[in-house]
Every structure is written in C-alpha cells, then in structure tokens.
Design a protein around this motif. Structure first.
Motif, PDB file in Angstrom:
ATOM      1  N   PRO A 288       0.821  -1.211   0.000  1.00  0.00           N
ATOM      2  CA  PRO A 288       0.000   0.000   0.000  1.00  0.00           C
ATOM      3  C   PRO A 288       0.860   1.268   0.000  1.00  0.00           C
ATOM      4  N   LYS A 289       0.550   2.155  -0.923  1.00  0.00           N
ATOM      5  CA  LYS A 289       1.259   3.431  -1.035  1.00  0.00           C
ATOM      6  C   LYS A 289       0.248   4.556  -0.960  1.00  0.00           C
ATOM      7  N   ILE A 290       0.643   5.617  -0.285  1.00  0.00           N
ATOM      8  CA  ILE A 290      -0.263   6.741  -0.098  1.00  0.00           C
ATOM      9  C   ILE A 290      -0.659   7.364  -1.431  1.00  0.00           C
ATOM     10  N   GLU A 291       0.242   7.361  -2.394  1.00  0.00           N
ATOM     11  CA  GLU A 291      -0.071   7.916  -3.712  1.00  0.00           C
ATOM     12  C   GLU A 291      -1.204   7.137  -4.372  1.00  0.00           C
ATOM     13  N   ASP A 292      -1.189   5.820  -4.205  1.00  0.00           N
ATOM     14  CA  ASP A 292      -2.262   4.994  -4.755  1.00  0.00           C
ATOM     15  C   ASP A 292      -3.583   5.292  -4.048  1.00  0.00           C
TER      16      ASP A 292
ATOM     17  N   ILE B 118     -15.604   1.181   9.867  1.00  0.00           N
ATOM     18  CA  ILE B 118     -15.363   1.460   8.442  1.00  0.00           C
ATOM     19  C   ILE B 118     -13.867   1.414   8.143  1.00  0.00           C
ATOM     20  N   GLU B 119     -13.076   1.982   9.028  1.00  0.00           N
ATOM     21  CA  GLU B 119     -11.614   1.936   8.857  1.00  0.00           C
ATOM     22  C   GLU B 119     -11.132   0.489   8.765  1.00  0.00           C
ATOM     23  N   TRP B 120     -11.722  -0.396   9.553  1.00  0.00           N
ATOM     24  CA  TRP B 120     -11.357  -1.807   9.515  1.00  0.00           C
ATOM     25  C   TRP B 120     -11.634  -2.371   8.124  1.00  0.00           C
ATOM     26  N   CYS B 121     -12.775  -2.026   7.562  1.00  0.00           N
ATOM     27  CA  CYS B 121     -13.098  -2.482   6.196  1.00  0.00           C
ATOM     28  C   CYS B 121     -12.113  -1.916   5.183  1.00  0.00           C
ATOM     29  N   LEU B 122     -11.787  -0.646   5.305  1.00  0.00           N
ATOM     30  CA  LEU B 122     -10.827  -0.022   4.395  1.00  0.00           C
ATOM     31  C   LEU B 122      -9.449  -0.663   4.538  1.00  0.00           C
ATOM     32  N   SER B 123      -9.084  -1.016   5.759  1.00  0.00           N
ATOM     33  CA  SER B 123      -7.800  -1.684   6.002  1.00  0.00           C
ATOM     34  C   SER B 123      -7.760  -3.035   5.306  1.00  0.00           C
ATOM     35  N   VAL B 124      -8.805  -3.814   5.471  1.00  0.00           N
ATOM     36  CA  VAL B 124      -8.864  -5.130   4.828  1.00  0.00           C
ATOM     37  C   VAL B 124      -8.847  -4.976   3.306  1.00  0.00           C
TER      38      VAL B 124
ATOM     39  N   SER C  43      -7.345  -2.832   1.709  1.00  0.00           N
ATOM     40  CA  SER C  43      -5.978  -2.465   1.346  1.00  0.00           C
ATOM     41  C   SER C  43      -4.982  -3.574   1.653  1.00  0.00           C
ATOM     42  N   GLY C  44      -5.473  -4.687   2.213  1.00  0.00           N
ATOM     43  CA  GLY C  44      -4.588  -5.788   2.572  1.00  0.00           C
ATOM     44  C   GLY C  44      -3.818  -5.549   3.850  1.00  0.00           C
ATOM     45  N   LEU C  45      -4.332  -4.683   4.708  1.00  0.00           N
ATOM     46  CA  LEU C  45      -3.648  -4.341   5.955  1.00  0.00           C
ATOM     47  C   LEU C  45      -4.380  -4.894   7.167  1.00  0.00           C
TER      48      LEU C  45
END
Length: 187
Positions: free
Chosen positions: A11-15, A110-116, A118-120
C-alpha cells in the motif's frame, strides 16, 4: 485467521489518494491531503476550491481513518471544519474517553473495512496515551467488531462501499467481504 492479499502490492499513499479521488473524491469535490501534524477536515473556501481530508504525517492508516469519518459525515457536516464535531484531544479522563469511544465505533468499523480492502491489519485506536484514564482496548474493539458485523450484514454507507470496492480491486482483495476475511477477533 490472518487474511492475506493475493498478490504482494505494498500500500502506497499515492495509490490511496488517487483511488479515493477516482472512486468518490471527484464527485464530492474532495481530496486527500498529506498533512504534517494533526488530521483535520477543511471544507472548500475562498482560497481552496475543494474540500480537504488532511491526514497525519502521510501515514496510510491515518488517511484510512480520516476517510472513514468523511464517509459518515452528512452533506451539511461536510461544509464545517472537522465536520463540526466535538473532539477532546489525548489526555482524556474516563467520562471524556467513554464519549470519545462512543463516537469512534462507526468510523473505526469502516476503517477496519478499508484496512482489509488495502490488505492491511486493522489496529483499534483508543487515542488516549496521556490520559488519566487507561481505556480497555479489548472492550472497545468488541464494540467496533459488533458494528463491523452489522455493516457486513446490512451494507456499508454508500461512499465507504465505493472506496472499499476501489481499494479491493486495486489490491486484489476478494470483495464483497465476508467475515472470514477479517482478523481473528481478539478475546
């Protein structure tokens, strides 16, 4: 059970900033902005023609957390600095911490969903390192997990759904989510 992404895409912030803008940001005239200190939401004004979700120090997880808050803020709230919400900084007592956690359950789910997507791995944030009260991280995580399971059964808020779809597609994560994709719940 740990869930891993199919391919090793770091994961990259630019992406993330690009995917956010392409999936929802352009429609809502909103951009993710790398900040140097505390995160803040700034509505468009006479100097800046677009809304800004400013996240801390360029951290990917900070951006995910701030996106989660944005996904929950209604149209009127998105016209106010920091959505017009109450915030008591690090150093909270027990009453203030309980209030803080109550308003953080939905965004952190929601952050948990966004993390998953992103593969995090998601890490709950009690955000009270210097407070007189030490929060029970496991109890707070249980409340977030309960909200997460609710979202998985009823659906995410619309903007969160679009961002999760974009992230999952980019990072090659199976979507829509199933509960088995999430980290094993800490007991």
């Amino acid at each position: 059970m740990q869930f891993c992404r199919k391919k090793s895409i770091e994961p990259k912030i630019e992406d993330l900033t690009h995917l956010f803008f392409e999936s929802v940001g352009h429609k809502y005239n909103t951009r993710l902005i790398k900040g140097s200190d505390e995160p803040i939401y700034l509505p468009a004004n006479k100097n800046v023609a677009y809304h800004q979700i400013v996240f801390a120090h360029g951290f990917y997880t900070s951006a995910l957390h701030e996106i989660a808050h944005w996904c929950l803020a209604g149209e009127k709230r998105r016209l106010l600095e920091d959505y017009g919400y109450w915030y008591c900084p690090d150093g909270r007592d027990q009453v203030q911490q309980n209030k803080f956690e109550q308003v953080e359950i939905k965004p952190q789910a929601i952050e948990w969903c966004l993390s998953v997507a992103s593969g995090l791995t998601f890490k709950v944030s009690c955000d009270n390192l210097n407070g007189s009260y030490t929060p029970d991280r496991h109890v707070f995580r249980a409340k977030i997990y309960q909200q997460l399971t609710y979202y998985l059964s009823t659906g995410l808020p619309a903007r969160a759904e679009l961002i999760c779809q974009a992230l999952a597609e980019f990072y090659q994560i199976s979507y829509p989510f199933s509960l088995s994709q999430f980290n094993e719940f800490e007991r």
